[in-house]
Design a protein around this motif. Structure first.
Motif, PDB file in Angstrom:
ATOM      1  N   ILE A  53      14.953  -2.104  -7.693  1.00 43.96           N
ATOM      2  CA  ILE A  53      14.347  -1.125  -8.603  1.00 43.96           C
ATOM      3  C   ILE A  53      15.391  -0.572  -9.568  1.00 43.96           C
ATOM      4  N   VAL A  54      16.568  -0.232  -9.045  1.00 49.94           N
ATOM      5  CA  VAL A  54      17.644   0.279  -9.905  1.00 49.94           C
ATOM      6  C   VAL A  54      18.060  -0.787 -10.908  1.00 49.94           C
ATOM      7  N   ASN A  55      18.139  -2.033 -10.462  1.00 48.52           N
ATOM      8  CA  ASN A  55      18.506  -3.129 -11.355  1.00 48.52           C
ATOM      9  C   ASN A  55      17.505  -3.253 -12.500  1.00 48.52           C
ATOM     10  N   ILE A  56      16.237  -3.229 -12.182  1.00 49.07           N
ATOM     11  CA  ILE A  56      15.209  -3.347 -13.219  1.00 49.07           C
ATOM     12  C   ILE A  56      15.246  -2.152 -14.158  1.00 49.07           C
ATOM     13  N   TYR A  57      15.384  -0.953 -13.619  1.00 48.04           N
ATOM     14  CA  TYR A  57      15.413   0.252 -14.445  1.00 48.04           C
ATOM     15  C   TYR A  57      16.583   0.217 -15.433  1.00 48.04           C
ATOM     16  N   PHE A  58      17.780  -0.044 -14.924  1.00 45.49           N
ATOM     17  CA  PHE A  58      18.924  -0.045 -15.817  1.00 45.49           C
ATOM     18  C   PHE A  58      18.939  -1.252 -16.742  1.00 45.49           C
ATOM     19  N   ARG A  59      18.376  -2.357 -16.312  1.00 46.80           N
ATOM     20  CA  ARG A  59      18.286  -3.513 -17.192  1.00 46.80           C
ATOM     21  C   ARG A  59      17.434  -3.181 -18.414  1.00 46.80           C
ATOM     22  N   VAL A  60      16.331  -2.492 -18.196  1.00 44.23           N
ATOM     23  CA  VAL A  60      15.471  -2.076 -19.306  1.00 44.23           C
ATOM     24  C   VAL A  60      16.221  -1.098 -20.211  1.00 44.23           C
ATOM     25  N   ARG A  61      16.913  -0.121 -19.605  1.00 45.43           N
ATOM     26  CA  ARG A  61      17.655   0.867 -20.393  1.00 45.43           C
ATOM     27  C   ARG A  61      18.788   0.218 -21.189  1.00 45.43           C
ATOM     28  N   VAL A  62      19.549  -0.660 -20.546  1.00 46.05           N
ATOM     29  CA  VAL A  62      20.684  -1.297 -21.210  1.00 46.05           C
ATOM     30  C   VAL A  62      20.197  -2.223 -22.317  1.00 46.05           C
ATOM     31  N   PHE A  63      19.136  -2.993 -22.071  1.00 43.53           N
ATOM     32  CA  PHE A  63      18.648  -3.903 -23.094  1.00 43.53           C
ATOM     33  C   PHE A  63      18.054  -3.166 -24.292  1.00 43.53           C
ATOM     34  N   LYS A  64      17.545  -1.969 -24.079  1.00 45.17           N
ATOM     35  CA  LYS A  64      17.034  -1.176 -25.204  1.00 45.17           C
ATOM     36  C   LYS A  64      18.177  -0.866 -26.177  1.00 45.17           C
ATOM     37  N   TYR A  65      19.298  -0.403 -25.625  1.00 40.10           N
ATOM     38  CA  TYR A  65      20.446  -0.108 -26.484  1.00 40.10           C
ATOM     39  C   TYR A  65      21.092  -1.387 -27.010  1.00 40.10           C
ATOM     40  N   TYR A  66      21.113  -2.427 -26.217  1.00 40.39           N
ATOM     41  CA  TYR A  66      21.681  -3.708 -26.654  1.00 40.39           C
ATOM     42  C   TYR A  66      20.910  -4.248 -27.851  1.00 40.39           C
ATOM     43  N   LYS A  67      19.598  -4.137 -27.807  1.00 43.67           N
ATOM     44  CA  LYS A  67      18.767  -4.620 -28.911  1.00 43.67           C
ATOM     45  C   LYS A  67      19.083  -3.857 -30.198  1.00 43.67           C
ATOM     46  N   SER A  68      19.218  -2.545 -30.115  1.00 42.60           N
ATOM     47  CA  SER A  68      19.526  -1.772 -31.319  1.00 42.60           C
ATOM     48  C   SER A  68      20.936  -2.077 -31.825  1.00 42.60           C
ATOM     49  N   LEU A  69      21.873  -2.366 -30.927  1.00 44.64           N
ATOM     50  CA  LEU A  69      23.232  -2.723 -31.359  1.00 44.64           C
ATOM     51  C   LEU A  69      23.259  -4.099 -32.009  1.00 44.64           C
ATOM     52  N   VAL A  70      22.484  -5.029 -31.502  1.00 46.88           N
ATOM     53  CA  VAL A  70      22.409  -6.358 -32.111  1.00 46.88           C
ATOM     54  C   VAL A  70      21.772  -6.269 -33.487  1.00 46.88           C
ATOM     55  N   GLN A  71      20.745  -5.460 -33.621  1.00 46.97           N
ATOM     56  CA  GLN A  71      20.099  -5.304 -34.925  1.00 46.97           C
ATOM     57  C   GLN A  71      21.031  -4.667 -35.943  1.00 46.97           C
ATOM     58  N   ALA A  72      21.954  -3.830 -35.495  1.00 47.02           N
ATOM     59  CA  ALA A  72      22.914  -3.180 -36.391  1.00 47.02           C
ATOM     60  C   ALA A  72      24.188  -4.016 -36.560  1.00 47.02           C
ATOM     61  N   ASP A  73      24.221  -5.216 -35.976  1.00 47.26           N
ATOM     62  CA  ASP A  73      25.373  -6.125 -36.038  1.00 47.26           C
ATOM     63  C   ASP A  73      26.660  -5.483 -35.520  1.00 47.26           C
ATOM     64  N   VAL A  74      26.543  -4.727 -34.455  1.00 44.10           N
ATOM     65  CA  VAL A  74      27.708  -4.100 -33.823  1.00 44.10           C
ATOM     66  C   VAL A  74      28.315  -5.110 -32.858  1.00 44.10           C
ATOM     67  N   GLU A  75      29.629  -5.309 -32.980  1.00 44.10           N
ATOM     68  CA  GLU A  75      30.315  -6.262 -32.114  1.00 44.10           C
ATOM     69  C   GLU A  75      31.519  -5.599 -31.463  1.00 44.10           C
ATOM     70  N   PHE A  76      31.609  -5.753 -30.154  1.00 41.18           N
ATOM     71  CA  PHE A  76      32.788  -5.321 -29.406  1.00 41.18           C
ATOM     72  C   PHE A  76      32.836  -6.147 -28.132  1.00 41.18           C
ATOM     73  N   ASP A  77      33.985  -6.169 -27.486  1.00 43.07           N
ATOM     74  CA  ASP A  77      34.134  -6.989 -26.291  1.00 43.07           C
ATOM     75  C   ASP A  77      34.352  -6.138 -25.044  1.00 43.07           C
ATOM     76  N   LEU A  78      34.607  -6.801 -23.948  1.00 47.39           N
ATOM     77  CA  LEU A  78      34.752  -6.121 -22.668  1.00 47.39           C
ATOM     78  C   LEU A  78      35.922  -5.153 -22.650  1.00 47.39           C
ATOM     79  N   SER A  79      36.985  -5.462 -23.367  1.00 41.33           N
ATOM     80  CA  SER A  79      38.133  -4.553 -23.383  1.00 41.33           C
ATOM     81  C   SER A  79      37.770  -3.207 -24.001  1.00 41.33           C
ATOM     82  N   HIS A  80      36.834  -3.208 -24.928  1.00 42.80           N
ATOM     83  CA  HIS A  80      36.374  -1.950 -25.520  1.00 42.80           C
ATOM     84  C   HIS A  80      35.500  -1.168 -24.540  1.00 42.80           C
ATOM     85  N   VAL A  81      34.747  -1.881 -23.725  1.00 41.73           N
ATOM     86  CA  VAL A  81      33.898  -1.213 -22.733  1.00 41.73           C
ATOM     87  C   VAL A  81      34.764  -0.549 -21.670  1.00 41.73           C
TER      88      VAL A  81
END
Length: 99
Positions: free
Chosen positions: A18-46
């Motif tokens: 349940i936690v996996n599904i919940y956070f997957r939905v939350r993370v993909f929501k922000y990921y989608k908006s970052l992809v649409q804005a052409d934001v790029e960063f890598d793991l070292s930035h995270v």
């Protein structure tokens, strides 16, 4: 006692899903908006907040909130997942040794 441990392990596995599904939905929501804005960063930035604030945020100031929320939810989901995994492993170990 055996039944109690089995029920605890099953409930922890279900909560992990349940936690996996919940956070997957939350993370993909922000990921989608970052992809649409052409934001790029890598793991070292995270992993390095200072590097993120020095290199990524100045390039994409309009997406600062989405970047921070994406990283926050990513880290939080990892922490919760690890805690649940450790608990499942611990209860499984106890179940195997005290059968």
């Amino acid at each position: 006692m055996y039944i109690t441990f089995v029920v605890v392990i099953i409930s922890l596995v279900i909560s992990l899903l349940i936690v996996n599904i919940y956070f997957r939905v939350r993370v993909f929501k922000y990921y989608k908006s970052l992809v649409q804005a052409d934001v790029e960063f890598d793991l070292s930035h995270v992993l390095n907040k200072k590097k993120l604030e020095a290199e990524v945020i100045p390039r994409y100031p309009q997406s600062e909130q989405d970047i921070n929320q994406f990283i926050h939810h990513l880290k939080l989901s990892f922490r919760i997942g690890m805690i649940l995994f450790v608990l499942i492993s611990l209860f499984g170990w106890v179940l195997m040794h005290y059968r």
